[in-house]
Design an enzyme around this catalytic site. Structure first.
Site, PDB file in Angstrom:
ATOM      1  N   THR A  89     -15.017 -24.128 -16.607  1.00 25.71           N
ATOM      2  CA  THR A  89     -13.530 -23.344 -16.139  1.00 25.71           C
ATOM      3  C   THR A  89     -12.907 -24.380 -14.776  1.00 25.71           C
ATOM      4  OG1 THR A  89     -14.277 -21.336 -16.750  1.00 25.71           O
ATOM      5  CG2 THR A  89     -12.492 -21.422 -15.236  1.00 25.71           C
ATOM      6  N   VAL A  90     -13.744 -24.274 -13.722  1.00 24.68           N
ATOM      7  CA  VAL A  90     -13.210 -24.795 -12.289  1.00 24.68           C
ATOM      8  C   VAL A  90     -13.160 -26.552 -12.484  1.00 24.68           C
ATOM      9  CG1 VAL A  90     -13.789 -24.943  -9.923  1.00 24.68           C
ATOM     10  CG2 VAL A  90     -14.364 -22.889 -11.209  1.00 24.68           C
ATOM     11  N   ALA A  93      -2.640 -36.854   1.074  1.00 27.63           N
ATOM     12  CA  ALA A  93      -4.152 -37.358   1.802  1.00 27.63           C
ATOM     13  C   ALA A  93      -3.904 -38.863   2.296  1.00 27.63           C
ATOM     14  CB  ALA A  93      -4.817 -37.487   0.339  1.00 27.63           C
ATOM     15  N   ARG A 107     -21.545 -31.715 -20.370  1.00 22.98           N
ATOM     16  CA  ARG A 107     -22.297 -31.578 -21.588  1.00 22.98           C
ATOM     17  C   ARG A 107     -21.465 -31.624 -22.905  1.00 22.98           C
ATOM     18  NH1 ARG A 107     -26.969 -27.295 -19.675  1.00 22.98           N
ATOM     19  NH2 ARG A 107     -24.830 -26.911 -18.719  1.00 22.98           N
ATOM     20  N   GLU A 156     -14.465 -24.857   0.352  1.00 23.28           N
ATOM     21  CA  GLU A 156     -13.751 -23.790   0.567  1.00 23.28           C
ATOM     22  C   GLU A 156     -13.605 -22.718  -0.720  1.00 23.28           C
ATOM     23  OE1 GLU A 156     -10.864 -23.027   2.860  1.00 23.28           O
ATOM     24  OE2 GLU A 156     -11.210 -21.292   1.588  1.00 23.28           O
ATOM     25  N   ILE A 166      -7.878 -18.612  -2.446  1.00 23.29           N
ATOM     26  CA  ILE A 166      -7.636 -18.226  -0.966  1.00 23.29           C
ATOM     27  C   ILE A 166      -8.152 -19.058  -0.080  1.00 23.29           C
ATOM     28  CG2 ILE A 166      -7.437 -16.315   0.706  1.00 23.29           C
ATOM     29  CD1 ILE A 166      -8.225 -14.136  -1.653  1.00 23.29           C
ATOM     30  N   ASP A 221     -23.253 -11.785  -5.723  1.00 17.70           N
ATOM     31  CA  ASP A 221     -22.105 -12.724  -5.765  1.00 17.70           C
ATOM     32  C   ASP A 221     -21.458 -12.496  -4.328  1.00 17.70           C
ATOM     33  OD1 ASP A 221     -20.331 -14.851  -6.958  1.00 17.70           O
ATOM     34  OD2 ASP A 221     -18.996 -13.203  -6.477  1.00 17.70           O
ATOM     35  N   LYS A 275     -21.198 -14.913  -0.665  1.00 17.25           N
ATOM     36  CA  LYS A 275     -19.832 -15.015  -0.148  1.00 17.25           C
ATOM     37  C   LYS A 275     -19.662 -14.446   1.293  1.00 17.25           C
ATOM     38  CE  LYS A 275     -17.495 -15.285  -4.806  1.00 17.25           C
ATOM     39  NZ  LYS A 275     -16.900 -14.554  -5.629  1.00 17.25           N
TER      40      LYS A 275
HETATM   41  N1  HSE Z   1     -17.705 -13.943 -10.604  1.00 12.45           N
HETATM   42  C1  HSE Z   1     -16.958 -14.143  -9.339  1.00 12.45           C
HETATM   43  C2  HSE Z   1     -16.082 -12.996  -9.409  1.00 12.45           C
HETATM   44  C3  HSE Z   1     -16.190 -15.481  -9.631  1.00 12.45           C
HETATM   45  O1  HSE Z   1     -15.853 -12.206 -10.249  1.00 12.45           O
HETATM   46  O2  HSE Z   1     -15.412 -12.705  -8.213  1.00 12.45           O
HETATM   47  C4  HSE Z   1     -15.583 -16.143  -8.386  1.00 12.45           C
HETATM   48  O3  HSE Z   1     -16.662 -16.358  -7.445  1.00 12.45           O
END
Ligand code: HSE
Length: 434
Positions: A13-14, A33, A45, A127, A134, A199, A203
């Site tokens: 995804t990212v 830049a 993969r 970041e 954000i 998670d 953070k």
């Molecule tokens: N699993 C995380 C969330 C994804 O739901 O915020 C982003 O870090």
């Protein structure tokens, strides 16, 4: 000038979003830049159907990228602690700058990674690790650099916030909403990381370090999930003028730093209480700026890519600068980090919401009030509901003033020992955020 050559490790995804944003906005990004940015290699993969990689060389081995002498910057987007850790250390060893979206990696191995990066004079930018799109790392690290930061509080897990929002607005069941968040691509590979607060704790650990200038200490974060929350408590909180959010809170006190993730009642009229769905928000209180609130998409393909590419632009601008003059990884100079301790949860202070299931007998309320007053716990509000038909019990809801966690634990044990109190007392922390 030749373009800076980057290698993207991970085309999920990212990674896919990062490739697409770099391609779509190439000209604008180069103007910012000062040099073009070329994706010279991708490690993946399998192909990403949302990403047209054209003639960009693709390898299945991430270490090909870390060892590629052409590559200036390695973008680590594979996630997890183990392989990502090895990859980042290898890239640093080879003198490459690193951009990562990996919160677990930074929260757990960040101290080691930054030390190695300093030895090699390279940048590790992260970041995208906190709150997706954000730019809150930059805001705290640079925008609020004048402040002594007092506290910060954030909704920093989109999946958890989505679940709580759906439970409150639509009365949906927990498991059902979680499945939808997984299908939308927001949930972690292991969704317990989302719903158990791990998670968010990753953070929060990062945010606390850059806010207070302390080393990363994920192992000392207190983590409580949302799996035990009931719709009844969501509704009672609402009736008292509160919303329940899964909040990460970091607060500086004289005795230490509170670092805790847990469900929290916050007044419904606070802006942050109205952050719904998968959106994230971080509130930061500094002595000069007062309270600031940063809001936006906390996950997703392009919001997270936005932060990855912003880091990349920073790296390109700073790569030729003297390493001593770069913004320090953790905002404070590495030899000026503080050893102010992280407080254990029973030494943290909060207000509390308590729900007691009591028998409908005279004098129960008086006994409850006595137990609390004997421990110096001040009651802010109290609400007694009607007898519930199915069990004949009376839900009693109380909100206390701020008190030490150890004191409330003691009071709860005494309440649960009362003959007229049935089952466990539900306890949820309350923060006014003012
Ligand atoms: N699993 C995380 C969330 C994804 O739901 O915020 C982003 O870090």
């Amino acid at each position: 000038m030749n373009p800076v050559k980057v290698g993207i490790c991970g085309l999920g995804t990212v990674g896919g979003g990062t490739f697409n944003v770099l391609k779509r906005n190439a000209e604008e990004i180069a103007r910012r830049a000062g040099r073009g940015i070329e994706v010279a290699q991708i490690a993946a993969r399998r192909p990403n159907p949302k990403c047209e990689t054209g003639s960009t060389p693709i390898t299945a081995d991430i270490f090909d990228v870390a060892n590629n002498p052409e590559i200036d910057v390695v973008i680590e987007l594979i996630g997890g602690y183990t392989l990502a850790h090895e990859l980042v250390l290898k890239a640093i060893e080879n003198g490459k700058h690193v951009v990562t979206a990996n919160k677990a990696l930074i929260a757990v191995h960040g101290n080691e990674i930054f030390a190695k990066a300093r030895e090699k004079g390279v940048i590790v930018a992260f970041e995208a690790a906190v709150a997706g799109g954000i730019p809150v790392i930059k805001a705290i690290r640079e925008g609020l650099a004048a402040n002594r930061i007092n506290w910060l509080a954030g909704i920093i897990n989109g999946t958890g916030n989505f679940i709580l929002t759906e439970m409150r607005e639509k009365g949906r069941a927990f498991a059902d909403v979680l499945k939808e968040a997984q299908a939308l691509g927001y949930a972690e590979a292991d969704p317990t990381f989302d719903v158990e607060g791990i998670d968010a704790a990753h953070k929060l650990t990062i945010l606390a370090s850059i806010a207070f200038g302390i080393p990363l200490q994920f192992d000392k974060a207190y983590t409580e999930g949302i799996t035990q929350l009931t719709t009844a408590d969501v509704n009672y909180a609402e009736a008292l003028g509160y919303r329940i959010k899964h909040l990460g809170v970091a607060r500086r006190t004289d005795s230490g730093i509170e670092l805790r993730v847990h469900p929290t009642l916050i007044p419904a009229d606070r802006l942050i209480a109205n952050v719904n769905g998968v959106m994230n928000a971080v509130m930061v209180n500094g002595d000069a700026a007062g309270s600031t609130l940063f809001y936006g998409a906390g996950a997703g393909m392009e919001p997270t890519a936005s932060s990855v590419v912003a880091d990349l632009v920073d790296v390109v601008r700073a790569m030729t600068a003297d390493p001593e003059n770069r913004v320090p990884h953790l905002a404070f100079q590495p030899d000026s980090l503080s050893d102010h301790p992280i407080l254990p949860i029973d030494a943290c202070e909060s207000a509390y919401y308590l729900r007691i299931q009591a028998k409908d007998h005279p004098g129960v309320l008086a006994q409850v009030a006595t137990i609390l007053s004997e421990r110096g716990i001040n009651i802010e509000s109290i609400m007694q509901m009607e007898v519930e038909e199915h069990d004949g019990l009376v839900p009693m809801i109380l909100v206390t003033h701020r008190v030490l966690e150890s004191r409330i634990i003691e009071a709860i044990a005494a309440l649960e020992a009362l003959d007229d109190v049935v089952g466990n007392v539900v306890r949820i922390r309350v923060e006014q955020l003012n």
